[in-house]
Design an enzyme around this catalytic site. Structure first.
Site, PDB file in Angstrom:
ATOM      1  N   ASP A   1      -5.513  -2.359 -18.344  1.00 36.96           N
ATOM      2  CA  ASP A   1      -5.693  -3.175 -17.134  1.00 36.96           C
ATOM      3  C   ASP A   1      -6.755  -4.250 -17.374  1.00 36.96           C
ATOM      4  O   ASP A   1      -7.663  -4.442 -16.567  1.00 36.96           O
ATOM      5  CB  ASP A   1      -6.071  -2.261 -15.954  1.00 36.96           C
ATOM      6  CG  ASP A   1      -5.744  -2.896 -14.608  1.00 36.96           C
ATOM      7  OD1 ASP A   1      -5.055  -3.944 -14.595  1.00 36.96           O
ATOM      8  OD2 ASP A   1      -6.164  -2.353 -13.572  1.00 36.96           O
TER       9      ASP A   1
ATOM     10  N   ILE B   1     -18.912  -4.450  -1.444  1.00 37.87           N
ATOM     11  CA  ILE B   1     -18.954  -5.576  -2.383  1.00 37.87           C
ATOM     12  C   ILE B   1     -17.590  -5.860  -3.005  1.00 37.87           C
ATOM     13  O   ILE B   1     -17.442  -6.784  -3.799  1.00 37.87           O
ATOM     14  CB  ILE B   1     -20.009  -5.371  -3.501  1.00 37.87           C
ATOM     15  CG1 ILE B   1     -19.795  -4.034  -4.224  1.00 37.87           C
ATOM     16  CG2 ILE B   1     -21.414  -5.485  -2.953  1.00 37.87           C
ATOM     17  CD1 ILE B   1     -20.701  -3.854  -5.437  1.00 37.87           C
ATOM     18  N   GLY B   2     -16.622  -5.066  -2.670  1.00 41.65           N
ATOM     19  CA  GLY B   2     -15.290  -5.333  -3.212  1.00 41.65           C
ATOM     20  C   GLY B   2     -14.305  -4.308  -2.702  1.00 41.65           C
ATOM     21  O   GLY B   2     -14.692  -3.261  -2.180  1.00 41.65           O
TER      22      GLY B   2
ATOM     23  N   VAL C   1     -15.484  -0.758  -2.905  1.00 41.19           N
ATOM     24  CA  VAL C   1     -16.677  -0.664  -3.744  1.00 41.19           C
ATOM     25  C   VAL C   1     -17.899  -1.035  -2.894  1.00 41.19           C
ATOM     26  O   VAL C   1     -17.874  -2.025  -2.164  1.00 41.19           O
ATOM     27  CB  VAL C   1     -16.577  -1.594  -4.975  1.00 41.19           C
ATOM     28  CG1 VAL C   1     -17.767  -1.390  -5.908  1.00 41.19           C
ATOM     29  CG2 VAL C   1     -15.272  -1.367  -5.724  1.00 41.19           C
TER      30      VAL C   1
ATOM     31  N   LYS D   1     -17.670   3.347  -6.173  1.00 42.88           N
ATOM     32  CA  LYS D   1     -16.270   3.033  -5.895  1.00 42.88           C
ATOM     33  C   LYS D   1     -15.675   4.242  -5.177  1.00 42.88           C
ATOM     34  O   LYS D   1     -15.684   5.353  -5.716  1.00 42.88           O
ATOM     35  CB  LYS D   1     -15.547   2.787  -7.223  1.00 42.88           C
ATOM     36  CG  LYS D   1     -14.178   2.256  -7.062  1.00 42.88           C
ATOM     37  CD  LYS D   1     -13.730   1.685  -8.394  1.00 42.88           C
ATOM     38  CE  LYS D   1     -12.418   1.009  -8.277  1.00 42.88           C
ATOM     39  NZ  LYS D   1     -12.122   0.204  -9.457  1.00 42.88           N
TER      40      LYS D   1
ATOM     41  N   VAL E   1      -6.667  -1.940  -4.059  1.00 40.94           N
ATOM     42  CA  VAL E   1      -5.557  -1.475  -3.235  1.00 40.94           C
ATOM     43  C   VAL E   1      -5.902  -0.167  -2.525  1.00 40.94           C
ATOM     44  O   VAL E   1      -5.621   0.016  -1.353  1.00 40.94           O
ATOM     45  CB  VAL E   1      -4.301  -1.281  -4.115  1.00 40.94           C
ATOM     46  CG1 VAL E   1      -3.122  -0.875  -3.255  1.00 40.94           C
ATOM     47  CG2 VAL E   1      -4.001  -2.545  -4.871  1.00 40.94           C
ATOM     48  N   SER E   2      -6.537   0.748  -3.237  1.00 38.29           N
ATOM     49  CA  SER E   2      -6.831   2.022  -2.593  1.00 38.29           C
ATOM     50  C   SER E   2      -8.302   2.398  -2.770  1.00 38.29           C
ATOM     51  O   SER E   2      -8.657   3.570  -2.674  1.00 38.29           O
ATOM     52  CB  SER E   2      -5.947   3.114  -3.177  1.00 38.29           C
ATOM     53  OG  SER E   2      -6.181   3.192  -4.561  1.00 38.29           O
ATOM     54  N   ALA E   3      -9.131   1.409  -3.059  1.00 41.54           N
ATOM     55  CA  ALA E   3     -10.544   1.715  -3.261  1.00 41.54           C
ATOM     56  C   ALA E   3     -11.425   0.655  -2.614  1.00 41.54           C
ATOM     57  O   ALA E   3     -11.029  -0.498  -2.480  1.00 41.54           O
ATOM     58  CB  ALA E   3     -10.847   1.777  -4.757  1.00 41.54           C
TER      59      ALA E   3
HETATM   60  N1  LIG Z   1     -20.239  -1.604 -10.948  1.00 38.85           N
HETATM   61  C1  LIG Z   1     -20.116  -2.685 -10.190  1.00 38.85           C
HETATM   62  N2  LIG Z   1     -21.173  -3.475  -9.953  1.00 38.85           N
HETATM   63  C2  LIG Z   1     -21.057  -4.569  -9.184  1.00 38.85           C
HETATM   64  N3  LIG Z   1     -19.922  -4.973  -8.607  1.00 38.85           N
HETATM   65  C3  LIG Z   1     -18.821  -4.227  -8.802  1.00 38.85           C
HETATM   66  C4  LIG Z   1     -18.855  -3.040  -9.591  1.00 38.85           C
HETATM   67  N4  LIG Z   1     -17.625  -2.522  -9.599  1.00 38.85           N
HETATM   68  C5  LIG Z   1     -16.847  -3.337  -8.864  1.00 38.85           C
HETATM   69  N5  LIG Z   1     -17.571  -4.361  -8.373  1.00 38.85           N
HETATM   70  C6  LIG Z   1     -17.091  -5.464  -7.511  1.00 38.85           C
HETATM   71  O1  LIG Z   1     -16.082  -4.982  -6.677  1.00 38.85           O
HETATM   72  C7  LIG Z   1     -14.887  -5.745  -6.860  1.00 38.85           C
HETATM   73  C8  LIG Z   1     -13.689  -4.847  -6.672  1.00 38.85           C
HETATM   74  O2  LIG Z   1     -13.694  -3.863  -7.685  1.00 38.85           O
HETATM   75  P1  LIG Z   1     -12.370  -3.121  -8.062  1.00 38.85           P
HETATM   76  O3  LIG Z   1     -12.578  -2.355  -9.302  1.00 38.85           O
HETATM   77  O4  LIG Z   1     -11.825  -2.412  -6.874  1.00 38.85           O
HETATM   78  O5  LIG Z   1     -11.570  -4.458  -8.275  1.00 38.85           O
HETATM   79  P2  LIG Z   1     -10.296  -4.954  -8.939  1.00 38.85           P
HETATM   80  O6  LIG Z   1     -10.275  -4.483 -10.350  1.00 38.85           O
HETATM   81  O7  LIG Z   1     -10.275  -6.424  -8.682  1.00 38.85           O
HETATM   82  O8  LIG Z   1      -9.182  -4.257  -8.071  1.00 38.85           O
HETATM   83  P3  LIG Z   1      -7.960  -3.418  -8.578  1.00 38.85           P
HETATM   84  O9  LIG Z   1      -8.419  -2.673  -9.798  1.00 38.85           O
HETATM   85  O10 LIG Z   1      -7.604  -2.553  -7.414  1.00 38.85           O
HETATM   86  O11 LIG Z   1      -6.907  -4.404  -8.904  1.00 38.85           O
HETATM   87  C9  LIG Z   1     -15.012  -6.359  -8.248  1.00 38.85           C
HETATM   88  O12 LIG Z   1     -14.263  -7.552  -8.331  1.00 38.85           O
HETATM   89  C10 LIG Z   1     -16.499  -6.577  -8.373  1.00 38.85           C
HETATM   90  O13 LIG Z   1     -16.883  -7.838  -7.866  1.00 38.85           O
END
Ligand SMILES: Nc1ncnc2c1ncn2[C@@H]1O[C@H](COP(=O)(O)OP(=O)(O)OP(=O)(O)O)[C@@H](O)[C@H]1O
Length: 487
Positions: A143, A25-26, A33, A49, A29-31
């Site tokens: 962040d 679902i997402g 989800v 994640k 850079v290094s993760a």
């Molecule tokens: N707990 C969650 N429930 C539903 N969707 C989630 C959850 N956590 C993350 N996501 C989805 O996954 C996407 C990517 O999450 P991630 O935390 O990696 O994103 P980011 O903050 O945009 O990336 P980064 O922190 O690397 O810049 C989010 O934009 C969101 O749509």
């Protein structure tokens, strides 16, 4: 009378076999989800994640410290992880599944030109509630951005991703004046004092990022985000700014926003951190006065929104279609339009950021080499604080070699300049004696040799610089990844 036992928190299993990954679902850079289910918990939906520890902060002590810190936080607008554990070289963070995903994924799919003000007010108010609590507990998020604000289908808003968050009371990167000096966060949202981190920063850096997030929600993307993502932070933010891009960014839609909204954002984007309001004070700003409830968000933003997994799949397809775009390779004809900028000022009428050019900034008088060195030192701070002492030492050693070699180069250039000056003077007497002419010929030959030697040295130096930039960029990529949460 027997005391009632406090309700026990559900203990989520700490092994990967208890979870079934359903969809991606997402990705950061290094993760990556995933939407998943936890089998022993009645197949409850969770988000997992999965963080690549080799590409992220390898220091597990940091992970543990953060996990401990987070376990002590509890607020309705803060997303707490259920648990976390390692699976091979990855850290799995199991979180409640927020079915509408992040605000970033919502706006990029359905509101590319931004949300309406009443919707922005709802999400920003809840984000501020979380920030106010967090700051009250002595924590910085570091962040804040739409990608880290998650929404549930019932309109609940939660601040997530405490990967680079830090406690002002515990951190080793914090000086006695309760200020941090390491660069953390995501470039577009970073406060000026975080980028120029030698001055130190504190809670107000989150307020700046909050202001940028407000712009992101209003315009559909943060200011300056048109700059190529593959460039290093220093190039992206402080060094060059393309006029052509400035025009692209400006859509002239500042007029559609209320005075209250512009005023609220302007207060967050004050260059002087001490003049930015606290989260508590912002909550009292007139912009939030008649703020609607979460049901308003459901009706106006969430209804009819495709699932987070579907949106993610679509975004991947679009990303693929966009490949070969012009962002990565710079058009050489554009380069003449580039100028150094030293920062930016918020332009309240247009609701946008205006670049500040170096003549307004004493710091910009600093020489190019000095500026590069200073920026690199800032990056060393990043690597040192986030990546461990060894990396920092290695980086410092490299930088010292570079510094030594640049100093050497400076001496050689000075020598060359003096030599050429000497030559000019000697031209007046050029015809005076044949013996002198002979001598000059030898000298010319020697100078030519010296010039070509210096050319080679300069070329090598350029290559070294390029390599260092690449290294720094890699470090940045590692650091911008979200890090470890746990309860
Ligand atoms: N707990 C969650 N429930 C539903 N969707 C989630 C959850 N956590 C993350 N996501 C989805 O996954 C996407 C990517 O999450 P991630 O935390 O990696 O994103 P980011 O903050 O945009 O990336 P980064 O922190 O690397 O810049 C989010 O934009 C969101 O749509």
């Amino acid at each position: 009378m027997a005391l009632k036992e406090p309700p026990k928190r559900l203990q989520y299993p700490l092994d990967s076999s208890s979870y079934k990954l359903l969809n991606e679902i997402g990705a950061g850079v290094s993760a990556v989800v995933y939407k998943a289910i936890c089998i022993p918990m009645n197949s409850a939906a969770v988000a997992i994640k999965s963080i690549d520890l080799d590409r992220s902060r390898p220091d597990l002590d940091d992970v543990r410290r953060e996990a401990k810190t987070l376990s002590l936080l509890s607020h309705p607008n803060i997303l707490k992880a259920h648990c976390s554990f390692t699976v091979d070289r990855r850290l799995w963070v199991v979180m409640p599944f927020m079915a509408a995903g992040s605000l970033q994924s919502i706006i990029s799919h359905s509101h590319p030109n931004g949300l309406t003000e009443p919707c922005i007010a709802v999400v920003l108010r809840d984000t501020l509630n979380a920030l106010s609590y967090l700051h009250g507990q002595g924590h910085l998020h570091r962040d804040i951005k739409a990608g880290n604000i998650l929404v549930d289908t019932n309109g609940q808003v939660k601040l997530a991703d405490f990967g680079v968050s830090a406690s002002i009371y515990e951190s080793s990167t914090c000086s006695s004046s309760l200020k941090f000096t390491d660069v953390a966060g995501t470039p577009y949202w970073m406060a000026p004092e975080v980028i120029h981190s030698h001055t130190g920063y504190s809670f107000k850096a989150d307020i700046w990022s909050f202001g940028i997030t407000a712009l992101e929600l209003a315009h559909g993307r943060p200011p300056l985000s048109h700059l190529p993502p593959s460039k290093s932070m220093m190039l992206k933010i402080t060094k060059r700014f393309r006029f052509s891009d400035l025009d692209k960014y400006r859509k002239g839609n500042g007029n559609k926003f209320s005075k209250a909204f512009k005023d609220m954002v302007a207060s967050c984007l004050d260059q002087d951190p001490s003049k930015r309001p606290t989260a508590d004070k912002l909550l009292k700003h007139p912009f939030f006065k008649n703020c609607k409830g979460t049901d308003f968000l459901v009706k106006n933003v969430l209804l009819g929104l495709p699932s987070v997994e579907k949106r993610y799949k679509e975004s991947k397809v679009n990303e693929h279609d966009d490949d070969g775009g012009d962002d990565e390779d710079e058009d050489p004809s554009m380069q003449v339009k580039e100028r150094r900028i030293s920062g930016w000022n918020f332009n309240q009428d247009g609701l946008e950021l205006d670049p500040v050019f170096p003549n307004d900034d004493a710091g910009a008088k600093e020489g190019e080499v000095g500026s590069v060195m200073r920026k690199m030192e800032e990056h060393v701070n990043v690597v040192g604080s986030e990546g461990g002492v060894k990396k920092k030492e290695k980086m410092l050693a490299t930088l010292n070699v570079l510094k030594g070699s640049l100093e050497q180069e400076l001496l050689e250039v000075k020598f060359l300049v003096n030599m050429i000056r000497g030559e000019e003077e000697s031209d007046h007497h050029h015809d005076q004696t044949a013996a002198a002419a002979h001598h000059d010929h030898d000298q010319d030959h020697g100078e030519e040799k010296e010039i070509s030697r210096l050319r080679v040295a300069l070329e090598n130096e350029r290559k070294k610089n390029l390599q260092l930039e690449l290294q720094l960029h890699t470090c940045k990529l590692q650091l911008s990844s979200p890090l470890n949460i746990s309860n």
